[in-house]
Design a protein around this motif. Structure first.
Motif, PDB file in Angstrom:
ATOM      1  N   SER A  33       0.851  -1.192   0.000  1.00 39.01           N
ATOM      2  CA  SER A  33       0.000   0.000   0.000  1.00 39.01           C
ATOM      3  C   SER A  33       0.887   1.243   0.000  1.00 39.01           C
ATOM      4  O   SER A  33       0.766   2.116   0.851  1.00 39.01           O
ATOM      5  CB  SER A  33      -0.922   0.007   1.220  1.00 39.01           C
ATOM      6  N   ASP A  68      -6.600  -2.035 -11.555  1.00 36.75           N
ATOM      7  CA  ASP A  68      -6.335  -1.794 -10.135  1.00 36.75           C
ATOM      8  C   ASP A  68      -5.096  -2.576  -9.718  1.00 36.75           C
ATOM      9  O   ASP A  68      -5.166  -3.627  -9.097  1.00 36.75           O
ATOM     10  CB  ASP A  68      -7.552  -2.213  -9.296  1.00 36.75           C
ATOM     11  N   ASP A  70      -0.400  -2.155  -9.385  1.00 36.38           N
ATOM     12  CA  ASP A  70       0.713  -1.225  -9.161  1.00 36.38           C
ATOM     13  C   ASP A  70       0.930  -0.403 -10.429  1.00 36.38           C
ATOM     14  O   ASP A  70       1.068  -0.962 -11.529  1.00 36.38           O
ATOM     15  CB  ASP A  70       1.983  -1.987  -8.816  1.00 36.38           C
ATOM     16  N   ARG A 109       1.861   4.157  -7.152  1.00 37.10           N
ATOM     17  CA  ARG A 109       0.826   3.653  -6.245  1.00 37.10           C
ATOM     18  C   ARG A 109       0.822   2.126  -6.308  1.00 37.10           C
ATOM     19  O   ARG A 109       0.711   1.549  -7.389  1.00 37.10           O
ATOM     20  CB  ARG A 109      -0.546   4.202  -6.600  1.00 37.10           C
ATOM     21  N   SER A 111      -1.044  -1.304  -4.946  1.00 38.14           N
ATOM     22  CA  SER A 111      -2.254  -1.845  -4.330  1.00 38.14           C
ATOM     23  C   SER A 111      -2.098  -3.304  -3.922  1.00 38.14           C
ATOM     24  O   SER A 111      -2.806  -3.797  -3.066  1.00 38.14           O
ATOM     25  CB  SER A 111      -3.447  -1.718  -5.283  1.00 38.14           C
ATOM     26  N   TYR A 112      -1.181  -4.000  -4.577  1.00 38.32           N
ATOM     27  CA  TYR A 112      -0.889  -5.371  -4.187  1.00 38.32           C
ATOM     28  C   TYR A 112       0.514  -5.709  -4.654  1.00 38.32           C
ATOM     29  O   TYR A 112       1.103  -5.003  -5.451  1.00 38.32           O
ATOM     30  CB  TYR A 112      -1.900  -6.342  -4.797  1.00 38.32           C
TER      31      TYR A 112
END
Length: 326
Positions: A33, A68, A70, A109, A111-112
Motif C-alpha cells: 500500500s 487496479d 501497481d 501507487r 495496491s498489491y
C-alpha cells in the motif's frame, strides 16, 4: 496526493541521479500500500528527462491494461496545475519521458504485490538540449541546432526525446551549413509525426518542413504521419529542417542520417606544341555553377637572343590567337 511520501529533486542541488521505490530488506518487494511521489524542479529553460533501465510492474489484466494494480503515473506541471499524461505498468521498458516545462511529477501507487513486482529503476537528468544530443545550440532556451561541414561530414539528428514522445507546443530547427560545392543528403530511418495529411493548419497536425532557405520553401510540402522511406536532398550548401508540434496529441518523432556530399569537379586538359614553346590549357566545369575557367602557361626557350624578343612575342601572340579561335 495526501498521505504520499514525497521526494523533491532540484536542479540547483543535483543535476542527475537515479530513482527507485524502497524495497523491504526481507522480501525484496516494496510495501503493498505504497504511495510515493518523485517531484523534479528545474530552473528556467531546463527540462526533466527520465530514462528507465528496469521496469517490473506486471498487471493482472495484461501488458497493455493497468487496472487496479501497481502503477506509475506521469504528470506534467503546467501553470501550477498537474496534468496526467501517462500511466505506466507491465514489464515492458517504457520509452524516455521529457517534461513539458521545468517541472515533472511521478507518482507510484501500489495496491498489491507478488514476487514479480520488483518496481522500477530510472535515471533522471536536468537538461537544456531538449534531449537532442548532437549539434551546436547557440541559445539554450531555443530548440535550434546547427550542423557544419567543417566539423563532421556525416551524423545523426533526431526529434526531442527520441525514441520517446516529443514535447507539445515546440518548434525545433535543424540548420545545415555545407561547403561551396556541397549539398545535404538526409535519409530518415524512422518517421512518425502525429497528424492527418496534407499536414497543414486546417488538419491541426504536427509536421516537419524542409527548405533550401531560412524562410519557407514552396518546393516542399509539409510531412506528417508515418513514412517507411523518406529521403530529401538540398539544392545547395544550406538546408533547413523544422519540426512543429501543437498542444494536442503526441508522436514519437523521427531519426535521420545526414551527409554533406560534395559535387565532383570535372577537369580536361589539352596541350598544343608550337615551334617557339608550349601552351597548356586546363578547364574546370562545375556542375553547380556551370563556370568555366581557363589557364594558359607559356614557356619560351631561354637560349634565344635578346634581339629576337620582338619576333618571339609576335609569333606567340599569333599562336595564342589561333588557339583561342580553335
Amino acid at each position: 496526493t495526501g498521505g504520499c511520501n514525497r521526494v523533491v529533486f532540484s536542479s540547483s542541488r543535483i543535476r542527475n541521479g537515479s530513482i527507485a521505490p524502497s524495497h523491504s530488506k526481507h522480501s525484496g518487494l516494496f510495501p503493498s500500500s505504497l504511495c510515493q511521489l518523485y517531484e523534479f524542479v528545474g530552473d528556467g529553460a531546463e527540462r526533466v528527462q527520465i530514462i528507465f533501465s528496469e521496469f517490473r510492474l506486471p498487471s493482472t489484466l495484461g501488458p497493455t491494461e493497468c487496472g487496479d494494480t501497481d502503477i506509475l503515473m506521469v504528470y506534467y506541471i503546467v501553470n501550477g496545475r498537474e496534468e496526467l499524461v501517462e500511466t505506466l505498468c507491465g514489464d515492458t521498458l517504457p520509452k524516455p519521458i521529457l517534461s513539458d516545462g521545468s517541472r515533472l511529477l511521478l507518482e507510484l501507487r501500489s495496491s498489491y504485490n507478488n514476487t514479480e513486482n520488483k518496481g522500477f529503476t530510472g535515471d533522471f537528468f536536468f537538461l537544456t538540449n531538449f534531449g537532442i544530443p548532437n549539434g551546436f545550440q547557440p541559445n539554450q532556451s531555443e530548440c535550434t541546432f546547427h550542423y557544419f561541414r567543417n566539423v563532421t561530414s556525416q551524423g545523426w539528428i533526431q526529434s526531442p526525446n527520441f525514441p520517446g514522445a516529443y514535447p507539445r507546443n515546440i518548434i525545433c530547427n535543424y540548420l545545415f551549413h555545407g561547403g561551396p560545392n556541397d549539398f545535404v543528403h538526409v535519409r530518415f530511418t524512422y518517421f512518425d509525426i502525429e497528424g492527418i495529411r496534407p499536414c497543414d493548419e486546417d488538419t491541426a497536425s504536427d509536421y516537419v518542413e524542409f527548405s533550401n532557405f531560412v524562410t519557407r520553401d514552396r518546393k516542399y510540402a509539409m510531412y506528417c504521419v508515418s513514412w517507411r522511406e523518406l529521403v530529401v536532398r538540398s539544392d545547395s550548401r544550406f538546408f533547413r529542417i523544422t519540426m512543429v508540434s501543437n498542444d494536442r496529441l503526441d508522436g514519437t518523432g523521427f531519426r535521420a542520417l545526414y551527409t554533406f556530399e560534395t559535387v565532383p569537379v570535372e577537369t580536361t586538359e589539352r596541350t598544343e606544341v608550337a615551334s617557339m614553346g608550349k601552351v597548356t590549357t586546363t578547364s574546370a566545369a562545375s556542375r553547380l555553377h556551370g563556370s568555366l575557367s581557363l589557364m594558359a602557361l607559356i614557356t619560351v626557350p631561354s637560349s634565344l637572343a635578346i634581339t629576337n624578343e620582338i619576333g618571339i612575342i609576335s609569333i606567340i601572340g599569333i599562336v595564342l590567337i589561333k588557339f583561342c579561335l580553335d
